[in-house]
Design an enzyme around this catalytic site. Structure first.
Site, PDB file in Angstrom:
ATOM      1  N   CYS A   6       0.825  -1.214   0.000  1.00  0.00           N
ATOM      2  CA  CYS A   6       0.000   0.000   0.000  1.00  0.00           C
ATOM      3  C   CYS A   6       0.855   1.259   0.000  1.00  0.00           C
ATOM      4  CB  CYS A   6      -0.912  -0.008   1.226  1.00  0.00           C
ATOM      5  SG  CYS A   6      -2.289   1.168   1.115  1.00  0.00           S
ATOM      6  N   ASP A  49      -5.383  -3.407  11.662  1.00  0.00           N
ATOM      7  CA  ASP A  49      -4.237  -2.507  11.688  1.00  0.00           C
ATOM      8  C   ASP A  49      -4.027  -1.991  13.111  1.00  0.00           C
ATOM      9  OD1 ASP A  49      -2.160  -0.930  10.789  1.00  0.00           O
ATOM     10  OD2 ASP A  49      -3.388   0.336   9.490  1.00  0.00           O
TER      11      ASP A  49
END
Length: 221
Positions: free
Chosen positions: A9, A135
Site C-alpha cells: 500500500c 491494523d
C-alpha cells in the site's frame, strides 16, 4: 499449500507499482486521503493503476470520504476495490461502495489496550465487508509503522474466519511478517512503511524480501 495474499500500500510512483507486481504482490493500494504523506489524487491513482498487469488488484484507500470523492476515485480506477480506514459505519461503507467489494480497517490499540478491542463484535458489525484489515491504532488514521500485540486477539475463533477474511496489517516488515502469518494465519497481509526507503517511496529490495518472507511462512503451514 496455503497462499497468503499480499497487498503493498501507499504507492506513488510507476516504478514502485511495476516492482510490486513483479515481486508477486496480489494487490496494490493508493491512498486517496489528503492528510497522508502517501496521498495521491484520483487522477494520479488512475495513471499508476494503468501500469498494473492482469490479476493484480488496485485498492483505493479512503478516510471519511464523501460520495463525490469515492466516485472520482472509481472513475479514475473503475476496477478498483475500496478500503475504508476512517470512522465509517457499515451503512456508510455500503452507501459509498454501492455494490462494489470493500474492505474495512479495524484499528487496534497499541500495548495493553489491544486486549480490550472486541474484534469479534467489529467483524459481526462489518459482516458485509469482503475483508477486515486489522491494523494498529496510531494518531490520525494510519498504523504509523507500529505493530499491535498479535497475541491479544482471538484469531482462531470461528466467528472471525481469519483464514478467509482477515488481512493482517500494522508495522509489518520483512523481519516480522513470517512470524505474523504463522501466528494469525490470515487471508492476507498489508504492508506500507515496512518496505519503504522514505514515505511514499518503496524499496525494491525490501518489497522482494517481504514477499519472500510471506512465502516462507506459507511453506510452514
Amino acid at each position: 499449500m496455503h497462499r497468503t495474499r499480499i497487498k503493498i500500500c501507499g504507492l506513488t510512483r510507476e516504478a514502485d507499482v511495476e516492482q510490486a507486481a513483479a515481486c508477486g504482490a496480489d494487490a496494490v493500494g493508493f491512498v486517496l486521503y489528503p492528510a497522508s504523506p502517501r496521498h495521491v489524487t484520483a487522477e494520479r491513482a488512475g495513471q499508476l493503476a494503468r501500469r498494473l498487469p492482469a490479476f493484480v488488484t488496485p485498492v483505493l484507500l479512503f478516510v471519511n470520504a464523501s460520495v463525490e470523492e469515492v466516485d472520482a476515485g472509481l472513475q479514475a480506477v473503475p476496477h478498483a476495490w475500496l478500503q475504508f480506514h476512517g470512522d465509517e459505519t457499515p451503512q456508510r461503507c455500503a452507501e459509498l461502495a454501492r455494490g462494489r467489494p470493500w474492505l474495512r480497517a479495524a484499528r487496534v490499540p497499541l500495548g495493553a489496550g489491544a486486549g480490550g478491542f472486541d474484534l469479534l463484535e467489529f467483524s459481526d458489525r462489518f459482516a458485509a465487508a469482503a475483508g477486515l484489515v486489522v491494523d494498529a491504532q496510531a494518531p490520525g488514521y494510519g498504523g504509523g509503522g507500529h505493530a499491535f500485540d498479535w497475541d491479544a486477539l482471538p484469531w482462531s475463533h470461528p466467528r472471525l474466519g481469519a483464514a478467509v477474511r482477515v488481512v493482517l496489517s500494522g508495522g509489518l516488515t520483512p523481519a516480522n511478517v513470517t512470524d505474523g502469518v504463522r501466528r494469525v494465519r490470515p487471508w492476507g497481509v498489508d504492508v506500507s512503511s515496512g518496505v519503504e526507503a522514505a514515505k511514499g517511496i518503496k524499496d525494491p529490495v525490501k518489497m522482494a524480501a517481504f514477499v519472500a518472507a510471506v512465502r516462507q511462512a506459507d511453506a510452514g503451514y
